[in-house]
Design a protein around this motif. Structure first.
Motif, PDB file in Angstrom:
ATOM      1  N   TYR A  83     -23.391  37.808  -1.284  1.00  0.00           N
ATOM      2  CA  TYR A  83     -22.047  37.963  -0.734  1.00  0.00           C
ATOM      3  C   TYR A  83     -21.149  36.975  -1.465  1.00  0.00           C
ATOM      4  N   PHE A  84     -20.117  37.490  -2.127  1.00  0.00           N
ATOM      5  CA  PHE A  84     -19.186  36.617  -2.823  1.00  0.00           C
ATOM      6  C   PHE A  84     -18.123  36.158  -1.845  1.00  0.00           C
ATOM      7  N   TYR A  85     -18.198  34.882  -1.465  1.00  0.00           N
ATOM      8  CA  TYR A  85     -17.284  34.324  -0.474  1.00  0.00           C
ATOM      9  C   TYR A  85     -15.915  34.030  -1.067  1.00  0.00           C
ATOM     10  N   GLY A  86     -15.901  33.637  -2.320  1.00  0.00           N
ATOM     11  CA  GLY A  86     -14.662  33.214  -2.945  1.00  0.00           C
ATOM     12  C   GLY A  86     -14.677  31.706  -3.120  1.00  0.00           C
ATOM     13  N   GLU A  87     -13.502  31.106  -3.139  1.00  0.00           N
ATOM     14  CA  GLU A  87     -13.414  29.675  -3.409  1.00  0.00           C
ATOM     15  C   GLU A  87     -13.342  28.864  -2.128  1.00  0.00           C
ATOM     16  N   PHE A  88     -14.113  27.782  -2.108  1.00  0.00           N
ATOM     17  CA  PHE A  88     -14.105  26.835  -1.005  1.00  0.00           C
ATOM     18  C   PHE A  88     -14.269  25.454  -1.607  1.00  0.00           C
ATOM     19  N   LYS A  89     -13.327  24.563  -1.330  1.00  0.00           N
ATOM     20  CA  LYS A  89     -13.342  23.202  -1.867  1.00  0.00           C
ATOM     21  C   LYS A  89     -13.538  23.196  -3.387  1.00  0.00           C
ATOM     22  N   GLN A  90     -12.782  24.032  -4.049  1.00  0.00           N
ATOM     23  CA  GLN A  90     -12.744  24.149  -5.508  1.00  0.00           C
ATOM     24  C   GLN A  90     -14.079  24.588  -6.122  1.00  0.00           C
ATOM     25  N   GLN A  91     -14.895  25.274  -5.341  1.00  0.00           N
ATOM     26  CA  GLN A  91     -16.129  25.864  -5.854  1.00  0.00           C
ATOM     27  C   GLN A  91     -16.181  27.322  -5.426  1.00  0.00           C
ATOM     28  N   ARG A  92     -16.605  28.174  -6.340  1.00  0.00           N
ATOM     29  CA  ARG A  92     -16.776  29.592  -6.010  1.00  0.00           C
ATOM     30  C   ARG A  92     -18.182  29.778  -5.455  1.00  0.00           C
ATOM     31  N   LEU A  93     -18.270  30.367  -4.257  1.00  0.00           N
ATOM     32  CA  LEU A  93     -19.540  30.425  -3.539  1.00  0.00           C
ATOM     33  C   LEU A  93     -20.053  31.841  -3.349  1.00  0.00           C
ATOM     34  N   LEU A  94     -21.384  31.948  -3.403  1.00  0.00           N
ATOM     35  CA  LEU A  94     -22.106  33.179  -3.108  1.00  0.00           C
ATOM     36  C   LEU A  94     -23.134  32.870  -2.028  1.00  0.00           C
ATOM     37  N   PHE A  95     -23.327  33.806  -1.121  1.00  0.00           N
ATOM     38  CA  PHE A  95     -24.449  33.675  -0.195  1.00  0.00           C
ATOM     39  C   PHE A  95     -25.553  34.578  -0.711  1.00  0.00           C
ATOM     40  N   ASP A  96     -26.725  33.996  -0.929  1.00  0.00           N
ATOM     41  CA  ASP A  96     -27.882  34.719  -1.450  1.00  0.00           C
ATOM     42  C   ASP A  96     -28.765  35.107  -0.267  1.00  0.00           C
ATOM     43  N   TYR A  97     -28.815  36.406   0.041  1.00  0.00           N
ATOM     44  CA  TYR A  97     -29.592  36.866   1.187  1.00  0.00           C
ATOM     45  C   TYR A  97     -31.097  36.762   0.954  1.00  0.00           C
TER      46      TYR A  97
END
Length: 117
Positions: A83-97
């Motif tokens: 799941y591509f969350y987008g940017e949080f605290k200047q980091q682009r985040l993915l959730f890996d199921y």
């Protein structure tokens, strides 16, 4: 003029930039086919005839999505969903199921400012 695979329209007064109602904003290199997505960075799109979309990203390999499920991405190399969350605290985040963990879309090995695409 529209970019059919993403149902995108050109952005006014911004040559080469497109806005898709589901994929977001991106710059498309007409010469190479690579796109610079405002959130994902450099990706190479390979649209399917059924409206689905394969994207190649150097840090992820091939991921699959379509307009009905994005920002969920199926990672071929991992054999599971992200799941591509987008940017949080200047980091682009993915959730890996698969690992049940948050991961950075880490571009440390790739120079994203490389505009030679």
């Amino acid at each position: 003029r529209r970019d059919l695979w993403a149902n995108a329209s050109p952005v006014d007064n911004a040559p080469g930039w497109w806005e898709s109602p589901w994929l977001g904003t991106f710059y498309k290199s007409e010469e190479s086919g690579w796109i610079l997505h405002l959130q994902l960075g450099w990706v190479y799109p390979s649209p399917g005839e059924d409206g689905s979309l394969w994207l190649w990203k150097e840090s992820l390999g091939w991921v699959w999505t379509d307009r009905k499920i994005y920002p969920f991405l199926y990672a071929q190399s991992l054999g599971n969903w992200l799941y591509f969350y987008g940017e949080f605290k200047q980091q682009r985040l993915l959730f890996d199921y698969g690992s049940n963990e948050w991961k950075r879309l880490d571009e440390s090995a790739v120079n994203e400012s490389d505009l030679d695409r």
